[in-house]
Write a protein that holds these residues in place. Structure first.
Motif, mmCIF file in Angstrom:
data_model
loop_
_atom_site.group_PDB
_atom_site.id
_atom_site.type_symbol
_atom_site.label_atom_id
_atom_site.label_comp_id
_atom_site.label_asym_id
_atom_site.label_seq_id
_atom_site.Cartn_x
_atom_site.Cartn_y
_atom_site.Cartn_z
ATOM 1 N N ARG A 1 -1.475 -1.342 -4.015
ATOM 2 C CA ARG A 1 -2.778 -0.783 -3.651
ATOM 3 C C ARG A 1 -2.584 0.702 -3.358
ATOM 4 N NH1 ARG A 1 -3.835 -5.152 -5.163
ATOM 5 N NH2 ARG A 1 -5.179 -6.759 -4.231
ATOM 6 N N PRO A 2 -2.582 1.559 -4.393
ATOM 7 C CA PRO A 2 -2.404 3.003 -4.169
ATOM 8 C C PRO A 2 -3.541 3.583 -3.334
ATOM 9 C CG PRO A 2 -2.043 2.430 -6.474
ATOM 10 C CD PRO A 2 -2.660 1.226 -5.828
ATOM 11 N N ALA A 3 -3.196 4.588 -2.519
ATOM 12 C CA ALA A 3 -4.173 5.292 -1.677
ATOM 13 C C ALA A 3 -4.026 6.789 -1.937
ATOM 14 C CB ALA A 3 -3.946 4.963 -0.203
ATOM 15 N N PRO A 4 -4.540 7.279 -3.070
ATOM 16 C CA PRO A 4 -4.343 8.686 -3.432
ATOM 17 C C PRO A 4 -4.962 9.663 -2.451
ATOM 18 C CG PRO A 4 -5.955 7.627 -4.873
ATOM 19 C CD PRO A 4 -5.313 6.538 -4.081
ATOM 20 N N GLY A 5 -5.880 9.185 -1.614
ATOM 21 C CA GLY A 5 -6.504 10.076 -0.637
ATOM 22 C C GLY A 5 -5.646 10.348 0.583
ATOM 23 N N GLY A 6 -4.463 9.723 0.647
ATOM 24 C CA GLY A 6 -3.583 9.936 1.796
ATOM 25 C C GLY A 6 -3.408 8.684 2.617
ATOM 26 N N GLU A 7 -2.423 8.706 3.509
ATOM 27 C CA GLU A 7 -2.072 7.537 4.321
ATOM 28 C C GLU A 7 -2.428 7.742 5.783
ATOM 29 O OE1 GLU A 7 1.707 6.109 1.566
ATOM 30 O OE2 GLU A 7 2.027 6.726 3.634
ATOM 31 N N TYR A 8 -3.550 8.367 6.048
ATOM 32 C CA TYR A 8 -3.937 8.614 7.434
ATOM 33 C C TYR A 8 -4.360 7.322 8.130
ATOM 34 C CZ TYR A 8 -3.965 13.291 5.486
ATOM 35 O OH TYR A 8 -3.591 14.448 4.843
ATOM 36 N N HIS B 1 0.841 -1.191 0.000
ATOM 37 C CA HIS B 1 0.000 0.000 0.000
ATOM 38 C C HIS B 1 0.884 1.252 0.000
ATOM 39 C CE1 HIS B 1 -3.633 -2.382 1.147
ATOM 40 N NE2 HIS B 1 -2.690 -3.182 1.649
ATOM 41 N N GLY B 2 0.377 2.348 -0.538
ATOM 42 C CA GLY B 2 1.114 3.613 -0.549
ATOM 43 C C GLY B 2 0.296 4.699 -1.203
ATOM 44 N N THR B 3 0.775 5.929 -1.129
ATOM 45 C CA THR B 3 0.037 7.051 -1.689
ATOM 46 C C THR B 3 -0.107 6.937 -3.202
ATOM 47 O OG1 THR B 3 2.131 8.266 -1.708
ATOM 48 C CG2 THR B 3 0.627 8.700 0.117
ATOM 49 N N ASP B 4 0.872 6.325 -3.848
ATOM 50 C CA ASP B 4 0.797 6.117 -5.288
ATOM 51 C C ASP B 4 1.477 4.794 -5.622
ATOM 52 O OD1 ASP B 4 3.623 6.613 -5.320
ATOM 53 O OD2 ASP B 4 3.212 8.766 -5.478
ATOM 54 N N GLN B 5 1.409 4.402 -6.878
ATOM 55 C CA GLN B 5 1.952 3.106 -7.268
ATOM 56 C C GLN B 5 3.460 3.028 -7.047
ATOM 57 O OE1 GLN B 5 0.732 1.797 -11.096
ATOM 58 N NE2 GLN B 5 1.818 -0.145 -10.987
ATOM 59 N N ALA B 6 4.168 4.117 -7.315
ATOM 60 C CA ALA B 6 5.618 4.098 -7.144
ATOM 61 C C ALA B 6 6.002 3.855 -5.687
ATOM 62 C CB ALA B 6 6.217 5.415 -7.636
ATOM 63 N N MET B 7 5.317 4.546 -4.762
ATOM 64 C CA MET B 7 5.609 4.368 -3.335
ATOM 65 C C MET B 7 5.275 2.949 -2.894
ATOM 66 S SD MET B 7 6.671 5.584 -0.450
ATOM 67 C CE MET B 7 6.660 7.386 -0.631
ATOM 68 N N ALA B 8 4.101 2.450 -3.313
ATOM 69 C CA ALA B 8 3.693 1.102 -2.930
ATOM 70 C C ALA B 8 4.678 0.065 -3.479
ATOM 71 C CB ALA B 8 2.281 0.823 -3.435
ATOM 72 N N THR B 9 5.092 0.240 -4.718
ATOM 73 C CA THR B 9 6.039 -0.703 -5.333
ATOM 74 C C THR B 9 7.363 -0.723 -4.589
ATOM 75 O OG1 THR B 9 5.030 -0.404 -7.516
ATOM 76 C CG2 THR B 9 7.270 -1.292 -7.444
ATOM 77 N N LYS B 10 7.878 0.438 -4.238
ATOM 78 C CA LYS B 10 9.146 0.521 -3.524
ATOM 79 C C LYS B 10 9.065 -0.194 -2.183
ATOM 80 C CE LYS B 10 13.323 1.788 -2.476
ATOM 81 N NZ LYS B 10 14.460 1.081 -3.108
ATOM 82 N N ARG B 11 7.965 0.016 -1.463
ATOM 83 C CA ARG B 11 7.796 -0.660 -0.177
ATOM 84 C C ARG B 11 7.735 -2.167 -0.358
ATOM 85 N NH1 ARG B 11 3.175 3.501 2.186
ATOM 86 N NH2 ARG B 11 4.613 5.076 3.039
ATOM 87 N N GLY B 12 7.001 -2.617 -1.371
ATOM 88 C CA GLY B 12 6.932 -4.052 -1.630
ATOM 89 C C GLY B 12 8.289 -4.632 -1.965
ATOM 90 N N GLU B 13 9.085 -3.904 -2.754
ATOM 91 C CA GLU B 13 10.417 -4.370 -3.117
ATOM 92 C C GLU B 13 11.329 -4.446 -1.896
ATOM 93 O OE1 GLU B 13 10.528 -2.672 -7.724
ATOM 94 O OE2 GLU B 13 11.438 -1.529 -6.090
#
Length: 308
Positions: A289-296, A256-268
């Motif tokens: 699983r992007p979360a464009p609404g924020g990571e609150y 999960h992350g704010t966008d696909q790039a962030m989520a991908t990096k965390r998964g990696e």
């Protein structure tokens, strides 16, 4: 597992008073060496998932915290225990009440010729005493079956194995029933050719990994970053050790992350730690699983492990 021994806690609050009270209660419990899930509503504090033997002591600690009005302490229910024998490896996963029970359990499952991998968290409750767990393990080993998965939950022992003939199946059944000391035994023993690598009960393994990860704060990241929050790296290492007993299982990292790039990096990042523990990289897939609404919501900044 020293990094996994911190008090687990979640909280409900409507303002600064509840937030402060929650922090004070968590600090007091941590200093006293107790564990539990903390919830605060006004001046009322509920601590759940407490080891039954610690209920009175936890109540006394919480009641002494300045600002606490009402204290409610709730004992934990017995959790599922996974005990697996795979070749020269013994895997035990579940929850124990305290360090003393953890030591007793590890002593009970220690056996010559097998390495023990333990994925245990504090603050829970074993479904059966360590001595009985040791007898169940001895029963599996005495039948000379190299791949056995046993789960214990709600007064029931489920034993799964694949054995070469009916005589060996009978030996496993009889040995486990005797060791279970009156508990209900569900037999999922199959007669057939020797189990191939990866025939471990994957469903039980997935459930145990989920309990371990979610019971210790999840594999979570600081909001908007790739910095781990809490015990992430230690949890991933423990998961990697557990996955080694199922070398053909498929692992999906749901990142999960704010966008696909962030989520991908965390998964990696999680994948790289698992690979470092010996998990085959070809078996690991990453879903984002992007979360464009924020990571609150904490669930929008974590990586979940799915084993199939």
């Amino acid at each position: 597992m020293p990094a996994l021994l911190a008090t687990t806690g979640v909280f409900v609050y409507g303002g600064g008073v509840e937030r402060t009270l929650h922090s004070d209660v968590r600090t007091a419990l941590g200093k006293a060496g107790y564990h539990g899930v903390v919830a605060v509503d006004g001046r009322s504090v509920v601590v759940s998932e407490v080891s039954p033997r610690s209920v009175d002591a936890v109540r006394a600690v919480v009641s002494d915290v300045n600002g606490v009005g009402v204290t409610d302490v709730r004992a934990a229910e017995p959790e599922q225990l996974l005990l697996a024998v795979r070749g020269g490896e013994v895997l035990v996963s579940g929850a124990v009440a305290d360090d003393a029970e953890r030591r007793a359990l590890l002593e009970a499952v220690r056996t010559d010729g097998h390495r023990v991998t333990a994925a245990l968290r504090l603050g829970g409750l074993l479904p059966i005493p360590p001595a009985v767990i040791g007898r169940v393990l001895t029963a599996a080993l005495s039948a000379k079956v190299s791949d056995v998965t046993t789960t214990v939950h709600n007064g029931q022992v489920v034993v799964a194995a694949r054995v070469p003939d009916e005589a060996r199946a009978t030996a496993v059944r009889d040995a486990v029933r005797e060791a279970a000391n009156g508990l209900q035994v569900t037999d999922r023993i199959e007669v057939g050719s020797s189990a191939a690598a990866g025939d471990l009960n994957v469903e039980a393994l997935h459930d145990s990994i989920s309990r371990l990860v979610n019971g210790n704060g999840a594999i979570r990241f600081v909001q908007g970053t790739t910095a781990y929050e809490g015990h992430g790296p230690v949890l991933i290492e423990r998961v990697g050790r557990m996955l080694l007993v199922a070398p053909r299982a498929s692992i999906t990292l749901v990142a999960h992350g704010t966008d696909q790039a962030m989520a991908t990096k965390r998964g990696e990042m999680v994948r790289d730690v698992l690979v470092g523990q010996g998990v085959a990289p070809a078996l690991i897939a990453i879903e984002t699983r992007p979360a464009p609404g924020g990571e609150y919501d904490p669930a929008t900044r974590q990586v979940d492990v799915v084993v199939r």
